[in-house]
Design a protein around this motif. Sequence first.
Motif, PDB file in Angstrom:
ATOM      1  N   TRP A  96      -9.447 -33.217 -85.831  1.00  0.00           N
ATOM      2  CA  TRP A  96      -9.445 -33.244 -84.380  1.00  0.00           C
ATOM      3  C   TRP A  96      -8.034 -33.197 -83.786  1.00  0.00           C
ATOM      4  CZ3 TRP A  96      -6.721 -37.650 -83.823  1.00  0.00           C
ATOM      5  CH2 TRP A  96      -6.928 -38.682 -84.731  1.00  0.00           C
ATOM      6  N   SER A 151     -11.182 -27.894 -77.061  1.00  0.00           N
ATOM      7  CA  SER A 151     -11.797 -29.005 -76.342  1.00  0.00           C
ATOM      8  C   SER A 151     -11.451 -28.966 -74.866  1.00  0.00           C
ATOM      9  CB  SER A 151     -11.344 -30.331 -76.953  1.00  0.00           C
ATOM     10  OG  SER A 151     -11.762 -30.440 -78.300  1.00  0.00           O
ATOM     11  N   ILE A 193     -16.361 -34.685 -75.006  1.00  0.00           N
ATOM     12  CA  ILE A 193     -17.621 -35.375 -75.323  1.00  0.00           C
ATOM     13  C   ILE A 193     -18.110 -36.169 -74.117  1.00  0.00           C
ATOM     14  CG2 ILE A 193     -18.654 -37.199 -76.734  1.00  0.00           C
ATOM     15  CD1 ILE A 193     -16.895 -36.236 -79.045  1.00  0.00           C
ATOM     16  N   LEU A 205     -21.720 -35.319 -72.378  1.00  0.00           N
ATOM     17  CA  LEU A 205     -22.804 -36.297 -72.313  1.00  0.00           C
ATOM     18  C   LEU A 205     -23.344 -36.444 -70.891  1.00  0.00           C
ATOM     19  CD1 LEU A 205     -21.566 -39.157 -74.681  1.00  0.00           C
ATOM     20  CD2 LEU A 205     -23.595 -37.741 -74.983  1.00  0.00           C
ATOM     21  N   GLY A 222     -17.321 -41.014 -77.529  1.00  0.00           N
ATOM     22  CA  GLY A 222     -16.649 -39.887 -78.170  1.00  0.00           C
ATOM     23  C   GLY A 222     -15.562 -40.330 -79.126  1.00  0.00           C
ATOM     24  N   ALA A 235     -24.752 -42.056 -78.619  1.00  0.00           N
ATOM     25  CA  ALA A 235     -24.722 -40.819 -77.830  1.00  0.00           C
ATOM     26  C   ALA A 235     -26.119 -40.225 -77.695  1.00  0.00           C
ATOM     27  CB  ALA A 235     -23.774 -39.810 -78.482  1.00  0.00           C
ATOM     28  N   TRP A 294     -28.005 -39.961 -74.108  1.00  0.00           N
ATOM     29  CA  TRP A 294     -28.218 -38.610 -73.597  1.00  0.00           C
ATOM     30  C   TRP A 294     -29.710 -38.307 -73.449  1.00  0.00           C
ATOM     31  CZ3 TRP A 294     -30.233 -33.966 -75.717  1.00  0.00           C
ATOM     32  CH2 TRP A 294     -29.978 -32.826 -74.951  1.00  0.00           C
TER      33      TRP A 294
END
Length: 472
Positions: free
Chosen positions: A20, A29, A145, A149, A369, A388, A392
Motif C-alpha cells: 500500500w 487510491s 476505503i 464505504l 480502512g 466493513a 456497508w
Amino acid sequence: MHDSDSPKQSGPTAEPTAWWAHAAVRVGSYAGSLAIVLYGTIASYRIMTGPEPLARRHRDFYEFFSGAEALVKGTDVFAAGDLGYIYPPLLATLLMPLVRLGLEGAAFVWLIINMFMLAYAAWLGGWTVASRLGVPKAAPIVTFIGLALLADKLFGDMKMQQSNILMLTCWVIGMWGLGRHWLISGLALGFGFSIKYLPIVALPYFAVRGRLRHVAGLIAGVAFWAMIPAAFIGWQMNTDLWRGATSGLIHAGDGGWQTEAGRARVMNTREYGISITTAIVRTADSIGQPKLGMPIAAMLMGATFLAAWWVYRRNQQPMWLGRWGGGEEARWPVLLVEWTGLIVAALAFSPQTNSRHLVHAMPLGFLIGAVIITGKSHTTRRLGIAAAAIWWLGMVLPPSIPSLQDAVWVWRRASGSCICMIIAWLMTANAVLRDWNQTRKIDPNFLPSKIDAEKSVTVNNAIPQTPIALAM
C-alpha cells in the motif's frame, strides 16, 4: 512508526516496502477517491439542471436559500420555502450574499463548495487516521476505503444538496485537533453545533477526559459562531432565530409539523427517523406504552457503553484509570476509537437521525480502512473486513427497488443501519485496541507518557491479575 513506513535500507536486511506504500497504489487510491467525489458532483448537477420544478431540483438547498432570502427581505425565516428552514441563523446568514445570484446560481456555488469540502474532509480524515496510527503512507488508500464505504450515502446527500458534508468537515477537523490544536478543533465543532447541534456531545467527552483546553475551545467556538450572525442581522433577530430553531427542535416529537409563527417546522421524528431511539419510541407508541420509549432507549445506550467497556477490558486498555489531562494527547489509537465512537453513538441514538446523516460517520470508515490495510495481525485485519462488510451491508440492504420497498421501510424503521454501525464500531475498536496493546507490550516507550513508561512493568503485571483494575 510502522516498520513498513521506515526508509528502505540497503543490504540483505532491508525489508520490502508494503504494497500500500507503493507510488502506483497511492496514485490509484487518490484517483479512485477523486472519481467518487466527481461522480457525486455530476449526479447532483444533473438533478439541478433537470426538468422538475425548482423546489424539486434543488431539494434541501431550496429551503436554505429561502431562509437566506427571507433574511434579506425581512420576512419570517421559518415560514420560507416548502418544508421550511429549521436551522439556527448561521447557515442562512452565510448564504445571504448568494441571494443576489438567484436560486440556480446559488445552488451551483453550493454544489462547488460541497465538492471541495468533501475532497478536503476525505483527505484530512484519511491522513489523520493513517498518520496517527503510524502509517502515513497508507493515507491515500485509507481515504479511498472511507469514501467507498459511504459512497451510497454521499451520493444521496449530494443529490439532496444537504449540509451533512459540511458537518462531516467539522467532525474531521475536530478529530485532527484532538492533539494540541484545541482552539481549531473547538471552532470547527462550534461551527457544526451552529448548524445541527450534534457536535455538542464532544463537550462532556472532553470534560471527562480532563481535556480542559478542548472544553474551553469548544465553548468559545459555540459562542463565537452563535454571535457571528448578529453582526449582520442584529442581536434581536439573531436571538429570535435561535429561539425559534431550538423551540422547533424541542417540539419535533409532538406530532405533525409545527406551524406556529417564528418557530422552525421540524418534521416529526417518529415518522422518518432511523435511529435506535426513534425505533424504540415508535414501538412503545404502537403497544400503547409511550412512556417506556425513552427509558428503554437509555438502557440500550447503557448496554452499548458496557459493550465498549468490555472491549477495553479484554484489550487491557483502561477506560478511566489514568485517563486524564495532558497524557491523553499521545493516546492516538484510543483517541481515534473514542472519537469515532462518539460520532456513532450520537447518530445511533439521536431522534433526528436519517439515512443521509450517516455521512457524519465517515471517520469510522477511515479507521476501518486503516485496520484492513495495516493491521498487525490476520485477526485484526479480519475484524476490519468483517466490520466493513456489516456496516456497508447494513446501509445498502435491502436494495431500494420497487419490489423491496416494504422491506426497506421495515429495515429503516427497525434502525437496522444504526445497529450495524454500532456493531462495526465495536469490532473496529477491538481491532485497534488489540494492535495497540500488543505494541505496548513489545515497546514500553510507545506508552502515552513518561510516567506510564516508568510504571509499565507494574501495570502489565497487575492488569491480568486484577479484574477491577482491568475494568477501570
